[in-house]
Structure formats: C-alpha cells, structure tokens
Motif scaffolding. Structure first.
Motif, PDB file in Angstrom:
ATOM      1  N   PRO A 238       0.809  -1.231   0.000  1.00  0.00           N
ATOM      2  CA  PRO A 238       0.000   0.000   0.000  1.00  0.00           C
ATOM      3  C   PRO A 238       0.841   1.279   0.000  1.00  0.00           C
ATOM      4  O   PRO A 238       0.483   2.243  -0.676  1.00  0.00           O
ATOM      5  CB  PRO A 238      -0.811  -0.099   1.293  1.00  0.00           C
ATOM      6  CG  PRO A 238      -0.767  -1.520   1.691  1.00  0.00           C
ATOM      7  CD  PRO A 238       0.515  -2.080   1.163  1.00  0.00           C
TER       8      PRO A 238
ATOM      9  N   ARG B 134     -10.610  -6.030  -5.170  1.00  0.00           N
ATOM     10  CA  ARG B 134     -10.898  -6.359  -3.780  1.00  0.00           C
ATOM     11  C   ARG B 134     -10.146  -7.626  -3.337  1.00  0.00           C
ATOM     12  O   ARG B 134      -9.917  -7.844  -2.167  1.00  0.00           O
ATOM     13  CB  ARG B 134     -12.408  -6.635  -3.698  1.00  0.00           C
ATOM     14  CG  ARG B 134     -13.110  -6.202  -2.472  1.00  0.00           C
ATOM     15  CD  ARG B 134     -14.602  -6.477  -2.628  1.00  0.00           C
ATOM     16  NE  ARG B 134     -15.289  -5.409  -3.341  1.00  0.00           N
ATOM     17  CZ  ARG B 134     -15.593  -4.234  -2.807  1.00  0.00           C
ATOM     18  NH1 ARG B 134     -15.294  -3.968  -1.565  1.00  0.00           N
ATOM     19  NH2 ARG B 134     -16.211  -3.306  -3.512  1.00  0.00           N
TER      20      ARG B 134
ATOM     21  N   ILE C  91      -2.137  -8.328   0.008  1.00  0.00           N
ATOM     22  CA  ILE C  91      -1.398  -7.159   0.482  1.00  0.00           C
ATOM     23  C   ILE C  91      -0.041  -7.551   1.057  1.00  0.00           C
ATOM     24  O   ILE C  91       0.077  -8.542   1.786  1.00  0.00           O
ATOM     25  CB  ILE C  91      -2.223  -6.424   1.561  1.00  0.00           C
ATOM     26  CG1 ILE C  91      -3.537  -5.953   0.938  1.00  0.00           C
ATOM     27  CG2 ILE C  91      -1.471  -5.240   2.141  1.00  0.00           C
ATOM     28  CD1 ILE C  91      -4.478  -5.352   1.934  1.00  0.00           C
TER      29      ILE C  91
ATOM     30  N   ILE D 172      -7.225  -7.010   0.073  1.00  0.00           N
ATOM     31  CA  ILE D 172      -7.795  -5.654   0.173  1.00  0.00           C
ATOM     32  C   ILE D 172      -9.154  -5.728   0.885  1.00  0.00           C
ATOM     33  O   ILE D 172      -9.448  -4.937   1.784  1.00  0.00           O
ATOM     34  CB  ILE D 172      -7.967  -5.032  -1.239  1.00  0.00           C
ATOM     35  CG1 ILE D 172      -6.609  -4.837  -1.919  1.00  0.00           C
ATOM     36  CG2 ILE D 172      -8.765  -3.749  -1.173  1.00  0.00           C
ATOM     37  CD1 ILE D 172      -5.804  -3.648  -1.490  1.00  0.00           C
TER      38      ILE D 172
ATOM     39  N   ALA E 225      -6.031   1.625   4.273  1.00  0.00           N
ATOM     40  CA  ALA E 225      -7.324   1.136   3.768  1.00  0.00           C
ATOM     41  C   ALA E 225      -8.234   2.307   3.391  1.00  0.00           C
ATOM     42  O   ALA E 225      -8.897   2.288   2.353  1.00  0.00           O
ATOM     43  CB  ALA E 225      -7.982   0.255   4.815  1.00  0.00           C
TER      44      ALA E 225
ATOM     45  N   ILE F 141      -7.126   3.791   0.137  1.00  0.00           N
ATOM     46  CA  ILE F 141      -7.251   2.908  -1.031  1.00  0.00           C
ATOM     47  C   ILE F 141      -8.718   2.635  -1.388  1.00  0.00           C
ATOM     48  O   ILE F 141      -9.064   2.396  -2.543  1.00  0.00           O
ATOM     49  CB  ILE F 141      -6.471   1.587  -0.762  1.00  0.00           C
ATOM     50  CG1 ILE F 141      -4.966   1.878  -0.743  1.00  0.00           C
ATOM     51  CG2 ILE F 141      -6.785   0.509  -1.792  1.00  0.00           C
ATOM     52  CD1 ILE F 141      -4.095   0.710  -0.331  1.00  0.00           C
TER      53      ILE F 141
ATOM     54  N   VAL G  82     -11.309   0.802  -4.955  1.00  0.00           N
ATOM     55  CA  VAL G  82     -11.553  -0.647  -4.924  1.00  0.00           C
ATOM     56  C   VAL G  82     -12.708  -1.054  -5.849  1.00  0.00           C
ATOM     57  O   VAL G  82     -13.720  -0.362  -5.964  1.00  0.00           O
ATOM     58  CB  VAL G  82     -11.830  -1.090  -3.465  1.00  0.00           C
ATOM     59  CG1 VAL G  82     -12.270  -2.542  -3.406  1.00  0.00           C
ATOM     60  CG2 VAL G  82     -10.556  -0.893  -2.640  1.00  0.00           C
TER      61      VAL G  82
END
Ligand code: GDP
Ligand code: IMO
Ligand code: MG
Length: 424
Positions: free
Chosen positions: A76, A101, A105, A148, A194, A197, A201
């Motif tokens: 990320p 999705r 990660i 994700i 998160a 990001i 998504v």
C-alpha cells in the motif's frame, strides 16, 4: 483492437512498458494481472522518463481505465507513493484507477522475511528485489494471506493480522533472531492505508466482464517475463507468480476464451537481473559495451543487468508456453555498432544437443550455447520509420529471429521514445 495480453518473453525488462504505452492508445482498459512493485516499467514521453511499478502503464493516456487485478500483490505504501509520483507529474489518478478487492497485500514482515531469507540462504539466493513478493505469495497459497477486502473490514482484519503476526513473530524470534513486529502499529498503519485505497476498490472480474459486454477492448500488462514465471521459468530463480499469458485470466477474472491475442515482447539481445542460469551471458568486454549502450540498469533496484546474445531456445519456449502470435522486438538500436552479432540456436551439454528449453537446472547452468553468427549493420537506425528502410543486415537479422521463433514480428523498437517504433 481486441483483448490482448502483452508478455515478456525473456527474463523481464524487455521494454514492455514502452510497448504497452503505445498499444494503450487503442485500448479502453489496461490491466496488471500479477507481480507487484518488483516490476519497473519505463515509458519515455517527450524526453521525460516515467517508471511505473504497480499502476498499469495505460495511466499516461487520457480516458483509460487502469486496473490492478486480483493476481497482483500490493504494497500500500508503494501504491500511494506511485499515485503521488504520477500526480506530481500532472497525470490524473482518480476514478481511472481500479483495484481488485481480492488482491493480496504486502506487509512489513513480508519485506523483512524476503531479505532475511536471502541472507540466510546466501549460497542459493535468488537475488530478489527485496519487495516482499515471495513471502506475500507464500501466504496467499498457504491461505493465510490478507486481501484488500480484509483490510476494509476492521474485525476480519484484526483477527487475520493477529493470527499472522503471532506466527511471523515466532519465526523472526526463533529462526532469524530478529526483532518482532508490533501488532498495534501495523494494524493502525494499514487501517489508514485502507481509507486511502478504498475509493479505488472494485470487483475486478465483474468490472472486466461488464466491459466486454459493452464491447470495450482490454489490454493486459504482464510484468516480469516468461523465464521468471513460477511454472515455466528457470525455477527456482524465478519470481512467485505466473507472468505468462495464462496468468492474465487467473489474475483478473476473465475467461480464457475471451483473450484474442498474445504479443510477446523480446529484446534483440538478452538481459537478466538477479541470480540464475543465463547460457548466452557475455564476458566482461561485450557486457560493458552493451550495458552502457542499452542503459541496462534495473528500473526498480538500479542493479546492473546481466547481458548476453539473443537466445532463440528461450525465445521459442516463450512462444509456446504463452501462445504468442506476434512479437515486438525492442532495443534493436543497441546493436547498431556491432560488427558481428550472434544468435543462440541450441545448447550443447555432455555431447547432446538441446533445441528445447531444458527443465534440468544443471543443463541450464553448464550447457554451451550453439551460435550462428550474423553480420551487423554498423549504422544508426534510431530514426528509421519503416521496415523497408532498415539496413539490409538488420532486416536479415530480424527475419532470422522470426524464423527461429516461428512467429511474426509486428513491432520493432529502435529507441525509448514513442515515435521510435516501426509497425509491420
Ligand atoms: P519493462 O520492465 O519490460 O517495461 O522494461 P524496463 O522499462 O525495465 O527496461 C527497458 C528499458 O529500455 C527502459 O529504459 C526503456 O526506456 C528502454 N527502451 C525500450 N525500448 C527501447 C528501444 O527500442 N531502444 C532503446 N535504446 N531503449 C529502449
Ligand atoms: P519487470 O516487470 C527483471 C527478478 C529479480 C529476481 C527474481 C525474483 O520490470 O520486467 P522477486 O523480487 O520477484 O521475488 O525476485 O525476479 N525480477 C525481475 N527482473 N524485471 C522485473 O520486472 C523483475 N521482477 C522480478 O531480479 O531475480
Ligand atoms: Mg523492468
């Protein structure tokens, strides 16, 4: 344009970035399907060099949807840095970027494990990029990876991260005598990621299948190269994903029958970064010459690339395992001042001749290449616009490559700029 997969036919760095950038013009979607920020794809636009690691090279064109598929592993921090890097150059990164999705990660412990493993097993090290790619894919296949979708759900994320960190910290402490990681710091940091990001998504498989229904054209951007593929490459000196064309379906959620075409990108000579066998590798003198002319230094780690003659054995292997229909031959200009050029057409080992890519790593390490020698053209081709205007010896060299690979050349690249490209 149809749905096309672009794959590297050697050991990566074939010039995929440049070719994808050019072909993106006629695509609606550009999709990365595997690998992570171990990739470094260079695009040169009006003298400015832009290096992409995670975001598809199509981002440099207006009105393209760029997708990071489920098969990609995402760091990320690297992703957010890359978005910032592009925005600083005036490139829009907003709703034109979508992230699956289901993509896994990369966590700090993956990056540390990557480096620790390389140090611990120094003799058999792979020469990884140190980006945590292998350990992240290891978790994916061990079914303990974090995706994700997971970091967008606080409760699920907490449970998964706690479970992972308990195990990883044990390994750090006992196996590597390394300091452990704090759950809280990692959890908080990734929750922040998160949030940043989340706007990007998507449900990749649905997005792309809907695009097909709407008659959109999809371009798949392979990272690494065929011989770094976990199944088809020079195992174990490979990366941890399927860089080959089949990976495009698995790594995006599009069925195989929806792929219309596979284009292989191949340098007019060969390079590789990191460890592993390389039958046609140059000795010191030629290495220096080609490395300097071709500026053969890694786009991700800056490491000097190993260089060698064109190897038709690995080229042919790439054509077969990817179902390559046509090829783009890049960096032909780098050979401009070579009086003689060699092509490897087979390997010889213990009196036996190998025309096919051998799976036995010992043969790859020890085999002697069987060479053909071709006369060079000894002139500057960097401004050539048509195949017919290339020097006769350059055309003969290309025709021989196509013949050996049993494929057709569609694109010839004679420089890093967009307009230094010949279409046949
Ligand atoms: P990728 O990983 O396959 O996208 O390739 P890289 O970007 O890592 O490395 C290819 C390098 O070669 C980049 O610096 C490109 O700008 C450069 N390049 C691409 N095509 C050509 C070409 O035809 N001639 C020359 N001289 N350089 C090229
Ligand atoms: P692009 O997309 C060249 C090599 C590394 C190492 C091996 C494993 O720019 O062509 P990893 O970090 O993936 O576990 O390293 O793979 N490698 C590449 N070599 N180009 C790349 O990407 C590469 N990505 C990984 O040097 O030998
Ligand atoms: Mg590269």
């Amino acid at each position: 344009m149809s749905n096309t997969v672009i794959v590297g036919a050697q050991w990566g760095d074939e010039g995929k970035g440049k070719i994808i950038d050019i072909l993106s013009k006629d695509a609606d979607y550009v999709v990365r399907y595997q690998g992570g920020n171990n990739a470094g794809h260079t695009v040169v636009v009006a003298g400015e060099e832009i290096i992409l690691h995670l975001i598809p090279s199509g981002i440099l064109h207006k009105n393209k949807i760029c997708v990071i598929g489920n098969g990609v592993v995402i760091d990320p921090q690297a992703l957010l840095d890359e978005i910032e890097y592009l925005r600083c150059r005036g490139i829009k990164v907003k709703n034109n970027l979508r992230i699956s999705r289901n993509a896994h990660i990369i966590f700090p412990y993956h990056k540390i494990l990557d480096k620790l493993r390389e140090e611990k097993f120094r003799k058999t090290k792979i020469g990884t990029t140190g980006r945590g790619i292998g350990p992240c894919y290891t978790d994916k296949f061990a079914r303990c990876g974090i995706r994700i979708a997971d970091i967008l759900n606080k409760k699920v994320f907490k449970e998964k991260l706690q479970c992972n960190m308990r195990e990883k910290n044990e390994v750090f402490r006992r196996v590597y005598k390394h300091k452990t990681f704090s759950f809280r710091a990692t959890y908080d940091q990734y929750l922040k990621f998160a949030k940043k990001i989340e706007p990007f998504v998507c449900d990749c498989a649905y997005l792309l299948n809907d695009a097909l229904k709407a008659k959109k054209d999809i371009l798949f951007e392979g990272a690494q190269g065929t011989h770094l593929d976990i199944d088809h490459g020079t195992y174990p000196f490979v990366t941890s994903s399927n860089a080959t064309a089949g990976g495009a379906c698995v790594g995006s959620g599009l069925g195989p029958a929806k792929i219309d075409k596979v284009i292989g990108v191949i340098k007019a000579y060969t390079t590789r970064v990191g460890e592993g066998p390389f039958p046609t590798e140059f000795s010191a003198q030629l290495l220096k010459q080609i490395r300097n002319r071709g500026k053969e230094f890694g786009a991700t780690t800056g490491r000097p690339r190993r260089c060698g003659w064109f190897d038709a054995v690995i080229g042919r292997h790439a054509v077969i395992v990817n179902g390559i229909e046509t090829i783009a031959v890049t960096k032909l200009d780098v050979l401009d001042m070579m009086p003689k050029i060699k092509i490897c057409v087979g390997y010889k080992y213990k009196g036996k001749v190998f025309r096919h890519f051998p799976a036995d790593i010992e043969i790859l390490w020890k085999a002697k290449p069987i060479y053909e020698e071709w006369p060079g053209w000894m002139e500057d081709i960097t401004r050539t616009k048509y195949f017919s205007k290339l020097p006769k010896n350059a055309r003969k060299y290309l025709e021989r490559l196509a013949q050996l690979l049993e494929t057709r050349i569609e694109i010839i690249s004679v420089g890093s700029e967009r307009n230094q490209t010949i279409f046949i």
